[in-house]
Design a protein around this motif. Structure first.
Motif, short mmCIF file in Angstrom:
data_model
loop_
_atom_site.label_atom_id
_atom_site.label_comp_id
_atom_site.label_asym_id
_atom_site.label_seq_id
_atom_site.Cartn_x
_atom_site.Cartn_y
_atom_site.Cartn_z
N THR A 4 0.85 -1.18 0.00
CA THR A 4 0.00 0.00 0.00
C THR A 4 0.89 1.24 0.00
O THR A 4 1.81 1.33 0.80
N THR A 5 0.58 2.14 -0.91
CA THR A 5 1.30 3.41 -0.99
C THR A 5 0.33 4.52 -0.61
O THR A 5 -0.76 4.62 -1.19
N ASP A 32 -4.86 6.10 -0.68
CA ASP A 32 -4.10 4.85 -0.62
C ASP A 32 -4.26 4.10 -1.93
O ASP A 32 -5.37 4.01 -2.48
N THR A 33 -3.15 3.57 -2.42
CA THR A 33 -3.16 2.72 -3.61
C THR A 33 -2.63 1.35 -3.21
O THR A 33 -1.52 1.24 -2.69
N ASP A 34 -3.45 0.33 -3.40
CA ASP A 34 -3.05 -1.05 -3.11
C ASP A 34 -2.62 -1.72 -4.40
O ASP A 34 -3.32 -1.62 -5.42
N GLU A 35 -1.48 -2.40 -4.34
CA GLU A 35 -0.96 -3.11 -5.49
C GLU A 35 -0.59 -4.53 -5.08
O GLU A 35 -0.01 -4.74 -4.02
N GLU A 36 -0.96 -5.47 -5.94
CA GLU A 36 -0.58 -6.86 -5.72
C GLU A 36 0.81 -7.08 -6.30
O GLU A 36 1.10 -6.65 -7.41
N TYR A 46 4.02 -4.92 -10.20
CA TYR A 46 3.00 -4.47 -9.25
C TYR A 46 1.73 -4.16 -10.03
O TYR A 46 1.73 -3.32 -10.92
N ARG A 48 -2.00 -2.72 -9.85
CA ARG A 48 -2.90 -1.92 -9.00
C ARG A 48 -4.23 -2.63 -8.87
O ARG A 48 -4.83 -3.03 -9.87
N THR A 51 -7.69 1.89 -5.44
CA THR A 51 -7.28 3.22 -5.01
C THR A 51 -8.45 3.79 -4.22
O THR A 51 -9.59 3.78 -4.70
N THR A 65 -13.71 4.07 -2.86
CA THR A 65 -12.89 3.53 -3.94
C THR A 65 -13.07 4.43 -5.16
O THR A 65 -14.20 4.73 -5.55
N PRO A 68 -8.17 6.02 -10.33
CA PRO A 68 -6.99 6.88 -10.23
C PRO A 68 -6.80 7.82 -11.41
O PRO A 68 -6.32 8.94 -11.25
#
Length: 83
Positions: A4-5, A32-36, A46, A48, A51, A65, A68
């Motif tokens: 998470t960024t 927050d941006t979640d990336e697998e 990564y 996405r 977001t 949600t 982006p």
């Protein structure tokens, strides 16, 4: 594994996104941006997956949600109104 960024975006004018019920007032918002994380033989990628923007109210915070690319376009429009 997910990373998470967290970043912040600041708007000088009202913020309206399709995912929001009503415009948000000018201000700074946490995003927050979640990336697998997908590990390969030669490199790590990564992807996405979500977001979200945090909308703070009186005594509560909700997450919404968002898309982006739509957020980036709203930031560009806002910057254009400043200059």
């Amino acid at each position: 594994m997910i990373r998470t960024t967290r970043s912040q975006v600041t708007f000088s004018g009202p913020l309206m996104l399709p995912e929001l019920d009503a415009p948000l007032p000018p201000g700074t918002y946490d995003v927050d941006t979640d990336e697998e994380v997908i590990e390969g033989n030669e490199r790590t990628v990564y992807l996405r997956i979500a977001t979200v923007i945090y909308v703070r109210g009186v005594g509560s915070t909700r997450t919404v949600t968002i898309n982006p690319s739509v957020l980036a376009a709203a930031l560009q429009r806002d910057a254009g109104h400043r200059g």
